[in-house]
Motif scaffolding. Structure first.
Motif, short mmCIF file in Angstrom:
data_model
loop_
_atom_site.label_atom_id
_atom_site.label_comp_id
_atom_site.label_asym_id
_atom_site.label_seq_id
_atom_site.Cartn_x
_atom_site.Cartn_y
_atom_site.Cartn_z
N SER A 181 11.38 0.52 13.53
CA SER A 181 10.07 0.91 14.07
C SER A 181 9.82 2.42 13.87
O SER A 181 8.69 2.82 13.66
CB SER A 181 9.97 0.53 15.54
N PHE A 182 10.89 3.22 13.92
CA PHE A 182 10.71 4.66 13.69
C PHE A 182 10.34 4.92 12.23
O PHE A 182 9.47 5.73 11.93
CB PHE A 182 11.99 5.44 14.00
N TYR A 187 6.06 6.12 8.05
CA TYR A 187 5.29 5.72 6.86
C TYR A 187 3.82 5.51 7.20
O TYR A 187 2.93 5.86 6.42
CB TYR A 187 5.86 4.43 6.27
N ALA A 188 3.57 4.92 8.39
CA ALA A 188 2.19 4.60 8.76
C ALA A 188 1.35 5.86 8.93
O ALA A 188 0.12 5.79 8.91
CB ALA A 188 2.16 3.77 10.04
N LEU A 189 2.00 7.01 9.12
CA LEU A 189 1.24 8.26 9.25
C LEU A 189 1.04 8.93 7.89
O LEU A 189 0.55 10.04 7.81
CB LEU A 189 1.96 9.21 10.20
N GLY A 190 1.47 8.24 6.85
CA GLY A 190 1.28 8.81 5.52
C GLY A 190 2.43 9.69 5.06
O GLY A 190 2.25 10.55 4.21
N GLN A 195 10.04 12.56 3.10
CA GLN A 195 9.73 13.11 4.43
C GLN A 195 10.27 12.21 5.53
O GLN A 195 10.78 12.68 6.54
CB GLN A 195 8.20 13.25 4.58
N ARG B 47 -1.35 -5.64 8.14
CA ARG B 47 -0.44 -4.75 7.42
C ARG B 47 -0.77 -4.66 5.94
O ARG B 47 -0.27 -3.75 5.25
CB ARG B 47 1.01 -5.18 7.64
N ASN B 50 -3.15 -1.43 5.07
CA ASN B 50 -2.65 -0.09 4.74
C ASN B 50 -1.33 -0.17 3.97
O ASN B 50 -0.55 0.77 3.94
CB ASN B 50 -2.50 0.79 5.99
N MET B 52 1.46 -1.65 4.40
CA MET B 52 2.76 -1.56 5.07
C MET B 52 3.67 -2.71 4.64
O MET B 52 4.87 -2.68 4.87
CB MET B 52 2.60 -1.58 6.59
N PHE B 55 6.91 -2.67 1.83
CA PHE B 55 8.35 -2.52 2.06
C PHE B 55 9.06 -3.87 2.15
O PHE B 55 10.27 -3.93 2.16
CB PHE B 55 8.62 -1.73 3.35
N VAL B 80 0.65 6.46 0.15
CA VAL B 80 0.80 7.57 1.10
C VAL B 80 -0.57 8.13 1.48
O VAL B 80 -0.85 8.41 2.65
CB VAL B 80 1.71 8.67 0.49
N ARG B 83 -2.49 5.52 3.63
CA ARG B 83 -2.05 5.42 5.03
C ARG B 83 -2.53 6.61 5.85
O ARG B 83 -2.59 6.55 7.07
CB ARG B 83 -0.53 5.29 5.11
N ARG B 84 -2.85 7.71 5.19
CA ARG B 84 -3.44 8.84 5.94
C ARG B 84 -4.87 8.52 6.32
O ARG B 84 -5.40 9.06 7.28
CB ARG B 84 -3.38 10.12 5.10
N MET B 88 -2.29 3.35 11.76
CA MET B 88 -1.80 2.11 12.36
C MET B 88 -1.04 2.40 13.65
O MET B 88 -0.31 3.37 13.76
CB MET B 88 -0.88 1.41 11.38
N PHE B 90 1.50 0.30 16.42
CA PHE B 90 2.30 -0.92 16.41
C PHE B 90 2.35 -1.57 17.79
O PHE B 90 1.93 -1.01 18.80
CB PHE B 90 3.71 -0.60 15.93
N ASN B 94 6.33 3.30 19.52
CA ASN B 94 7.47 3.81 18.74
C ASN B 94 7.39 5.30 18.52
O ASN B 94 7.40 5.77 17.39
CB ASN B 94 7.56 3.07 17.40
N ILE B 110 3.59 16.86 7.94
CA ILE B 110 3.97 16.29 6.64
C ILE B 110 2.88 16.49 5.60
O ILE B 110 3.11 16.33 4.43
CB ILE B 110 4.32 14.78 6.75
N GLN B 111 1.68 16.85 6.07
CA GLN B 111 0.65 17.18 5.09
C GLN B 111 0.66 18.66 4.75
O GLN B 111 -0.20 19.15 4.02
CB GLN B 111 -0.74 16.80 5.63
N ARG B 159 -1.11 10.20 17.95
CA ARG B 159 -0.40 10.57 16.73
C ARG B 159 -1.16 10.06 15.51
O ARG B 159 -1.27 10.74 14.50
CB ARG B 159 1.00 9.94 16.81
N ALA B 160 -1.68 8.82 15.64
CA ALA B 160 -2.43 8.25 14.51
C ALA B 160 -3.76 8.98 14.32
O ALA B 160 -4.21 9.18 13.20
CB ALA B 160 -2.66 6.76 14.73
N VAL B 163 -4.19 12.68 12.25
CA VAL B 163 -4.39 12.85 10.81
C VAL B 163 -5.82 12.48 10.40
O VAL B 163 -6.13 12.41 9.23
CB VAL B 163 -3.37 12.04 9.97
#
Lengths: 303, 250
Positions: A181-182, A187-190, A195, B47, B50, B52, B55, B80, B83-84, B88, B90, B94, B110-111, B159-160, B163
């Protein structure tokens, strides 16, 4: 014992279940004792036999007297062991962590399977074979290789090769233990793969990786066979890391040599040196645990 | 205006089809709820929006999903970057093992955002949007795990949001929370839809009725019906939808 959990569990149980409870509890205690008894035995014997030689002079001076070592201490061995561990770690820690990251990332691919198989094969190579290979690669003065002679660099790198597969496998497992989940959250934040690895996976796996490095170091600290052909032993301190002045002392080798000497005093000193080696192991363990404290919290290993 | 649009979409796990011929639109500033029994493919669908599922080994798709008229699978749009723009949240909160501040700042860092000023500005703004600011403003540096479950989920939403995505995907965001925290998340969804296109997967039909403008009913990998939420819940056109929402199965 009034009100203790074990008491509470047995209360109101049939005699048979009470008996079974006691029996299994007793067996658990017994097996625990069997599991730790080798350590107790080592500490007891080494302490009993070696304690009389243990003092500040013993760990702070070089061996002297005749036969050599009957006077003075084991500073050469302590310094040498630490030098070897540092050299071995500087090879195996980056390589092993990198390989572990690769195996984690590429997990199910055919190449990763091959790397894993090779890594397991390496784990099974007897240390004396490593010694001979190390000799041909690093020490011998003829043919191909580095021509470093019997030196800390040759011995340390040979030990480093032994450590690599240990660090690799433990790193991979530690990364797998980081909850998915982490990783997905990142990844979900891009975040990119790199990274996510650097900011989420590696910090979460640090405790496990620390344990892996420690396991590798402990393995290496006790090795003598790979050093016989690559470093052997030095009764003094090295003036360089390669070449004819490059050999270092080594605690395990020193213990081995002292035990072979027909001198009661050297046997005592060998036992005292074992105690010092145990002390170094304990210090490293505590050190690595402190360094990875934050990550141990993440992994839920400490409150 | 449709932010995202899906047409003739199929998804497979290895050879097994998980979604068959899905077509729908995700309009801006609206909430779309996806309902259906477990295993019906609604989370797989979410999923897929975006990427997901990339994977998952053996996952493949057919058909078209576009974001602002750009195909997210076959154009050069990098996952990448996608997803920005399509964030998402969950099912289980998390948060990262970082401070509250760093959790929200992560997506920006990260950007490559370095400026302390911009970071703290955006963190505050996101926490306010997620209705969490007042509760955490005095302890931004404490661990995210010192928060309650409901607060953690709102932190994940913040957090989502940090961005600045265009679409927000919520995968059963309240299923692990108590009724009071659930109510707060639902309130929050109402606030957020003034700015974002929102897709929410939920098992809770009352929740779908409360928060969504439109509802899509999924069953065994197919979309049975989609329409205005009020209509789906009062006058569904398909018998299977009626059976499901009246609790005859599922």
């Amino acid at each position: 014992m009034q009100g203790s959990p074990m008491n509470g569990i047995s209360e109101g149980l049939s005699p048979f279940r009470r008996f079974r409870n006691l029996l299994l509890g007793g067996l658990t205690g017994l097996f625990f004792f069997f599991a730790v008894s080798p350590l107790l035995l080592i500490v007891y014997v080494a302490w009993n036999q070696g304690r009389s030689a243990l003092n500040w002079e013993f760990i702070s001076t070089l061996p002297s007297g005749f036969p050599l070592g009957t006077e003075g201490g084991i500073l050469n061995g302590i310094v040498g062991s630490l030098v070897l561990v540092v050299i071995a770690s500087s090879l195996s820690v980056p390589v092993g962590i990198w390989a572990g990251l690769y195996l984690w990332q590429d997990g199910k691919s055919r190449q990763a399977g091959l790397v894993r198989l090779l890594s397991d094969l390496l784990l099974g190579v007897p240390s004396v074979v490593w010694g001979i290979v190390g000799f041909y690669v690093f020490s011998t003065s003829t043919g191909m290789g580095f021509h470093w002679g019997f030196s800390a660099m040759a011995g340390g790198l040979t030990l480093g090769f032994i450590m690599v597969p240990i660090v690799t496998r433990v790193t991979e497992q530690a990364l797998r233990d980081v909850p998915m989940s982490f990783i997905e959250g990142s990844y979900a934040l891009g975040a990119t793969r790199w990274q996510t690895m650097r900011s989420v996976a590696l910090p979460g796996a640090m405790a496990g990786i620390g344990t892996g490095i420690l396991l590798g170091i402990l393995n290496v600290l006790g090795q003598t066979a790979p050093l016989v052909f690559t470093n052997y032993y030095n009764t003094g301190l090295p003036s360089s890391l390669v070449g004819s002045q490059g050999a270092v002392g080594d605690l395990a080798m020193q213990i081995f040599i002292y035990v072979h000497e027909p001198s009661q005093l050297l046997h005592v000193k060998a036992m005292a040196a074992s105690l010092v080696l145990l002390g170094i192991v304990l210090a490293l363990d505590i050190g690595i645990r402190l360094m990875t404290w934050g990550s141990r919290k993440i992994a839920g290993r400490v409150g | 205006m449709a932010r995202m649009s899906v047409s003739g979409f199929y998804a497979y796990y290895s050879e097994n089809p998980a979604l068959r011929n899905i077509s729908l639109e995700i309009p801006d500033r609206q909430v779309l709820a996806l309902i259906g029994p477990s295993g019906c493919g609604k989370t797989t669908f979410l999923r897929s929006l975006n990427r997901m599922n990339d994977f998952v080994k053996g996952f493949s798709v057919k058909g078209q999903v576009t974001l602002d008229d750009v195909d997210i699978y076959s154009s050069g749009l990098h996952p990448v970057v996608l997803r920005r723009r399509v964030g998402m949240v969950f099912q289980k909160p998390n948060p990262f093992h970082k401070s509250i501040f760093e959790n929200v700042a992560y997506g920006l860092r990260i950007q490559g955002v370095r400026s302390r000023l911009i970071l703290s500005d955006r963190v505050e703004q996101s926490l306010r949007s997620a209705a969490l600011w007042d509760e955490v403003k005095d302890r931004l540096n404490s661990s995210a795990f010192s928060l309650s479950g409901g607060q953690q989920q709102r932190l994940c939403i913040a957090r989502a949001l940090a961005v600045e995505p265009e679409v927000l995907l919520l995968d059963e965001p309240a299923s692990a929370l108590d009724p009071i925290s659930t109510a707060r998340i639902e309130e929050l969804i109402q606030d957020l839809k003034t700015q974002y296109a929102i897709v929410i997967v939920t098992h809770n039909m009352q929740q779908a009725a409360r928060v969504s403008d439109r509802t899509a009913f999924f069953l065994t990998g197919e979309m049975v019906e989609i329409g205005e939420t009020s209509r789906i819940f009062t006058n569904p056109s398909d018998e299977r939808t009626e059976d499901y929402i009246t609790g005859r199965f599922g």
